[in-house]
Design an enzyme around this catalytic site. Structure first.
Site, PDB file in Angstrom:
ATOM      1  N   ASP A   1       0.881  -1.154   0.000  1.00  0.00           N
ATOM      2  CA  ASP A   1       0.000   0.000   0.000  1.00  0.00           C
ATOM      3  C   ASP A   1       0.927   1.213   0.000  1.00  0.00           C
ATOM      4  O   ASP A   1       2.117   1.093   0.305  1.00  0.00           O
ATOM      5  CB  ASP A   1      -0.936  -0.019   1.210  1.00  0.00           C
TER       6      ASP A   1
HETATM    7  C1  GLC Z   1      -4.299   4.277  -0.493  1.00  0.00           C
HETATM    8  C2  GLC Z   1      -5.180   3.065  -0.282  1.00  0.00           C
HETATM    9  C3  GLC Z   1      -5.049   2.027  -1.369  1.00  0.00           C
HETATM   10  C4  GLC Z   1      -4.836   2.748  -2.686  1.00  0.00           C
HETATM   11  C5  GLC Z   1      -3.459   3.379  -2.612  1.00  0.00           C
HETATM   12  C6  GLC Z   1      -3.146   4.208  -3.864  1.00  0.00           C
HETATM   13  O1  GLC Z   1      -3.704   4.667   0.708  1.00  0.00           O
HETATM   14  O2  GLC Z   1      -5.056   2.411   0.983  1.00  0.00           O
HETATM   15  O3  GLC Z   1      -6.255   1.252  -1.383  1.00  0.00           O
HETATM   16  O4  GLC Z   1      -4.913   1.836  -3.775  1.00  0.00           O
HETATM   17  O5  GLC Z   1      -3.275   4.185  -1.472  1.00  0.00           O
HETATM   18  O6  GLC Z   1      -3.987   5.297  -3.936  1.00  0.00           O
END
Ligand code: GLC
Length: 743
Positions: free
Chosen positions: A264
């Site tokens: 993440d």
């Molecule tokens: C965010 C989310 C994730 C997302 C990523 C990119 O923090 O937790 O689900 O795909 O960052 O935006």
């Protein structure tokens, strides 16, 4: 080619070294993918390999320009293709060709209980990702609905692991058939948003394997997901993005996952752990992932220079690096280097049709006293629509799933379009909730400001309600912080902005009141005894108003079923009554014990004599009625050598209009060596029936459907003894039970 040229070519081929004329194996689409991976890997330098395992921009990682191996481009999110952001910022790049279709939220998809609809969803969103030149779709999310306060439940598929597992697989197939990788998230145990970066989940193995892993396991083993996203939280005091147990032992070990683990954004916190504990692609914002730092500092990522340094100093070898790069190359050969990748499409009529259909099939008719719905347009002269959610755009906001849509039909517009010429539609704001309309530079363009007092707003709505034939209140939650929004949770179960008072006032003013709850979560309904009709409307995306109008006016017969329990009170939810939800802060982490164990959702309410949910898991009404015969079994004994029992049940449409019913099969283990829920969902079938039509639904019951995870033995076991097969139309609407024996 004429003969002279041919002879020349022939002569040349005789003198050119073999390598110059032959296509390199990694470029030869006739070769097996693993051969191509090994060949490409063998040609890469150390620097090229390290460059590949971390971000080079907000949503891309490096390819190998020298070899023609493309960059990998990721995109949010589970409901539609996010608009382009700047290279190193969350803010908009300002493109004018990146608007998309917003499909309904995944809670709505789960509520369809229809695997074909899930396949349609994956195909449609996959085509949009492909057309926008994306290789990895950062979705779907399948974290289990443990608390109704979780700000991201709208992105997930409910409280039951079997339903989530069945519904996520077709979505992944649909996306990946387009040569775009699905990236199932957030692996694992990311069940609320408060303190999501520091929460350390403490949960026993039985609960982990029976509740929180099954949907991910199905996504990997049946969905064949090509990517998985690590979660922000910790498990056993190790960040999920570099967690030996979750990533190496379970995901890549037990399940045989051969794809890439993507962090993440900012989920990596430790180079050594990221090297050895299964992290393949580090994404994030700035240097150490999360905190503000030098921009374009991708070389400072944990798997960037620090990794290269360790290799150069001989502190680590390249075995792990080669495994990461193999997985990324495999991803490329499955996506941007696949010779069979089809064409995509964007904002097509088919995608709008899909969005509308998914919405229509997912909307849940919760209550319909005196058959107030569907609205009778022959009778209705004036329809009053009340509430901010009738006009507020819901595709902007909510966090990373926020979208820039080509269009979004609001509930009010949809109702107006549908009843044009048949009845007058009057609108009253009723309440002011979140007048904002911007997320990461995407603006709704709506001006929802309204300076009137709550009293003035209620007075106007009540006045207009007095002579209306129907009043449709459209409220619920929205995508602002503290509602249904990433990185926040709600503070309570109740509706905000004085909606409860308004609904009560409307119920006084007009008995033909319909309440539509637009939300991704259960909400308290203190007024439900005074409101004849209640509809769970979900976040429906671009076609919201059209899907909702079709249901309210009866063009489509509602067939959605709740993918999670609607509790009457927060204390009825075990995450809150037994805890822990907010957890106990220790030095750097906040320990959260999942004390309720496997008893999540209906698994809990079934056991509590004094707890009755507002609406149970699997609940959803129709404009017609269905009758069930008693279920039968072809055999009453399942032995070691019979692989399954066949259960048959006849279902009839006893009403006056066609409709769809979701026949649910639960299994109850009458005696077990470990505590088990009273019953667990182990099958469902959505069937369409014309008035008077009868269908026989068949379920096969195998040993797997009887098993529980014995964490002492670390295996699934089906214990001999008596079981009940329960046929139901919801977790509390039991239609028939039949017993059998496992020998
Ligand atoms: C965010 C989310 C994730 C997302 C990523 C990119 O923090 O937790 O689900 O795909 O960052 O935006």
């Amino acid at each position: 080619m004429n003969s002279k040229t041919y002879l020349l070519a022939l002569a040349l081929s005789a003198v050119l070294p073999l390598s110059a004329q032959q296509t390199p194996i990694y470029q030869d689409a006739t070769k097996h993918i693993e051969e191509r991976v090994e060949d490409a890997l063998s040609r890469m330098t150390l620097q090229e390999k390290v460059a590949m395992v971390h971000a080079q921009s907000k949503f891309s990682s490096a390819g190998v320009p020298r070899l023609g191996i493309p960059e990998v481009w990721m995109t949010d999110g589970p409901h539609g293709i996010r608009s382009e952001v700047l290279w190193d910022e969350w803010d908009q790049a300002g493109w004018t060709n990146d608007s998309c279709v917003a499909f309904p939220a995944l809670t709505c998809l789960a509520a369809t209980w229809n695997e074909e609809i899930s396949s349609l969803y994956g195909k449609s969103i996959g085509e949009e990702a492909l057309y926008r030149g994306k290789d990895v779709l950062l979705g779907p999310g399948v974290n289990i609905y443990r608390t109704p306060l979780n700000g991201r439940n709208f992105e997930y598929m409910g409280e039951d692991p079997f339903l989530a597992a069945r519904m996520v697989v077709p979505y992944i197939h649909g996306v990946q058939d387009k040569g775009v990788a699905a990236c199932v998230k957030h692996f694992a145990l990311n069940n609320h948003e408060v303190n999501r970066h520091t929460t350390n989940v403490i949960v026993d193995d039985r609960t982990l394997y029976e509740i929180y892993l099954p949907a991910f396991k199905a996504a990997v083993q049946e969905g064949k997901a090509w990517a998985v996203m690590g979660a922000y939280n910790l498990y056993q005091n190790q960040h999920a993005c570099h967690n030996q147990r979750l990533l190496n032992d379970i995901l890549k070990g037990e399940w045989g996952f051969d794809g890439v683990v993507v962090s993440d954004w900012g989920g990596v916190h430790n180079t050594d752990q990221a090297i050895t504990n299964g992290m393949d692609m580090e994404f994030g914002s700035w240097t150490n992932g999360l905190s503000n730092g030098a921009s374009n500092a991708y070389d400072n990522y944990y798997l960037a220079m620090p990794y290269l340094q360790r290799i150069r100093e001989g502190k680590v070898g390249t075995t792990e690096l080669d495994d990461k790069v193999r997985r990324i190359l495999r991803l490329c050969f499955r996506t941007n280097m696949s010779p069979t990748r089809p064409l995509g499409s964007l904002c097509s009529p088919e995608h709008y049709e899909a969005a509308r259909r998914i919405g229509e099939e997912g909307i849940v008719l919760l209550q319909n006293r005196d058959n107030l719905l569907p609205i009778d347009l022959d009778r209705a002269k004036k329809i009053l629509v009340v509430g901010e959610n009738a006009i507020k755009m819901m595709t902007v906001g909510g966090g990373s799933s926020s979208l820039k849509v080509q269009r979004e039909v609001s509930p009010l517009e949809g109702i107006r379009n549908r009843v044009a010429g048949r009845a007058e539609v009057v609108y009253a704001r009723g309440y002011v909730g979140d007048a904002g309309g911007e997320y990461n530079g995407v603006v709704t363009g709506q001006n929802l400001k309204d300076n009137r007092t709550p009293e003035e707003l209620i007075a106007e709505a009540v006045r207009e309600a007095a002579d209306a034939d129907y009043v449709i209140f459209i409220g619920g939650l929205n995508k602002s912080a503290g509602q249904d929004c990433e990185d926040t949770d709600r503070k309570g179960l109740g509706l905000s902005y004085g909606q409860d008072e308004l609904i009560s006032a409307l119920a006084e003013a007009n008995k033909n009141l319909i309440v539509v709850n637009i939300s991704g979560n259960a909400v308290a309904m203190p007024w439900m005894d005074r409101v004849p009709a209640i509809v769970q409307g979900w976040y429906l995306g671009s076609e919201a108003g059209n899907s909702l109008a079709a249901i309210l006016m009866g063009d489509v017969n509602p067939s959605g079923k709740l993918p999670f329990t609607f509790p009457a009170r927060l204390e009825d939810v075990p995450a809150h009554s037994l805890g822990e939800y907010t957890g106990v802060r220790s030095d750097t982490v906040i320990d959260i014990r999942y004390n309720e164990g496997i008893f999540v959702g209906y698994r809990w309410t079934d056991k509590q004599k004094k707890i009755r949910p507002l609406f149970p898991f699997g609940h959803g009404l129709s404009y017609t009625t269905f009758a069930y015969d008693k279920p039968t079994l072809d055999n009453r004994t399942l032995t070691a050598d019979t692989d399954a029992l066949t259960l048959r049940v006849k279902v009839r449409n006893t009403g006056t209009r066609a409709g769809q019913e979701v026949v649910q099969l639960y299994i109850s283990d009458k005696k077990s060596s470990l505590p088990r829920p009273i019953k667990e969902l182990k099958g469902f079938r959505k069937i369409s029936l014309a008035p008077g039509e009868e269908q026989e639904v068949v379920f096969l019951i195998n040993r797997e459907a009887l098993s529980f995870f014995d964490d002492a033995k670390h295996e699934w076991v089906a214990e001999p003894g008596r079981f009940d097969a329960i046929i139901a139309a919801s977790a509390t609407d039991i239609k028939g039970t039949i017993s059998f024996e496992l020998k």
